[in-house]
Scaffold this motif. Structure first.
Motif: not given
Length: 315
Positions: A111, A258-259, A261-263, A266, A288
């Motif tokens: 990201t 993906q993990r 990116n998600t963290e 946030k 993304t």
């Protein structure tokens, strides 16, 4: 064959489920004290908490940020070695005749963390009070005015060449090894101006030691709302900024990417992170992996043309 595929999938899934099982290194390819270092340390404080493992900032500067990038490109793609990448890496693709990695192909984008506008600043003792008077000073001077950058082939270098071309002046480029030594010399009067990111100079601007003449992005910075853009100052269509983002080595498992990116997204969207970004003149992004990949492709093409026009090459 089906069994082999199932086994491979199982191993990948298992590794992603158990990740992270040890500390993670975030490689910053610039010296301490600059935007990338500040962003990295702000991020890792929060990321360590959300992942349940320590994320360590590892400084590996040199060669216009390409040494650190090469180190990560060659690291094991297991999610334990990450890169604080930047727009500078898209410039290096065209500036360096030979690179031991391909920035578009050797990494898995995670990201874009933040965008930091660049700002044209001069010492507070400079006679230039705006862009127009700076250009007039450069044209009247018997010797070239100098501008510092974070190194040959960096975005600041190209912003300087583009500024000089559009303004119809000649400037002397002085490459430094990072923002810290550049800012020190700017404060001391050893260099006339810089086009560095806002982060390392904002405190000196607010203290009255440096004077901001214009930001290089299309829009004004929320951190310096009274400072005009270069476009507003007469250099039409000028729009250059510096983004910083996280990348992993190519072939890092998709679940781990993906993990991450998600963290990280946030964190980028959290009120605490946004407040810190305002303090250092940065604007949080958090997009993304696909959007980051598009940004890399777009900027690589854009800077390839600027590098060609400026005739900047490094062996």
């Amino acid at each position: 064959m089906a069994a082999a595929i199932a086994l491979a999938f199982g191993v990948t899934a298992a590794s992603a489920q158990t990740w992270p099982a040890k500390p993670i290194s975030l490689v910053v390819p610039f010296p301490p004290g600059g935007s990338s270092d500040v962003l990295a340390r702000t991020l890792t404080d929060k990321l360590s908490q959300s992942l349940g493992q320590t994320v360590i900032v590892e400084s590996k500067p040199g060669a216009g940020a390409t040494l650190g990038a090469d180190y990560v490109a060659k690291a094991k793609p297991d999610g334990y070695t990450l890169l604080m990448g930047a727009v500078h890496h898209t410039v290096a693709t065209s500036v360096y005749r030979k690179l031991p990695y391909d920035f578009e192909k050797s990494f898995s984008p995670v990201t874009v963390l933040a965008m930091v506008p660049n700002v044209l600043v001069v010492n507070a003792k400079s006679p230039a009070t705006d862009v127009k008077s700076l250009i007039a000073q450069a044209k009247a001077s018997s010797s070239k005015l100098s501008y510092g950058s974070n190194g040959n082939g960096t975005v600041q270098h190209l912003i300087g060449t583009q500024f000089a071309s559009l303004a119809g002046i000649e400037l002397l480029h002085v490459p430094y090894k990072g923002s810290a030594p550049l800012t020190t010399d700017l404060l001391g009067g050893q260099v006339d101006m810089s086009f560095d990111t806002i982060t390392p100079v904002i405190q000196h601007i607010k203290a009255g030691k440096l004077r901001a003449l214009a930001v290089t992005t299309a829009k004004r910075s929320t951190s310096l709302p009274d400072v005009p853009t270069l476009a507003e100052s007469g250099l039409r269509n000028f729009d250059q900024g510096t983004w910083f983002g996280i990348l992993a080595p190519k072939d890092t498992p998709a679940d781990i990417v993906q993990r991450l990116n998600t963290e990280i997204v946030k964190i980028a969207q959290s009120p605490e992170f946004r407040k810190r970004m305002e303090e250092i003149g940065a604007e949080p992004v958090g997009n993304t992996p696909a959007q980051m990949a598009d940004q890399i492709r777009s900027d690589t093409a854009k800077y390839a043309q600027l590098v060609k026009d400026a005739k900047v090459t490094i062996d």
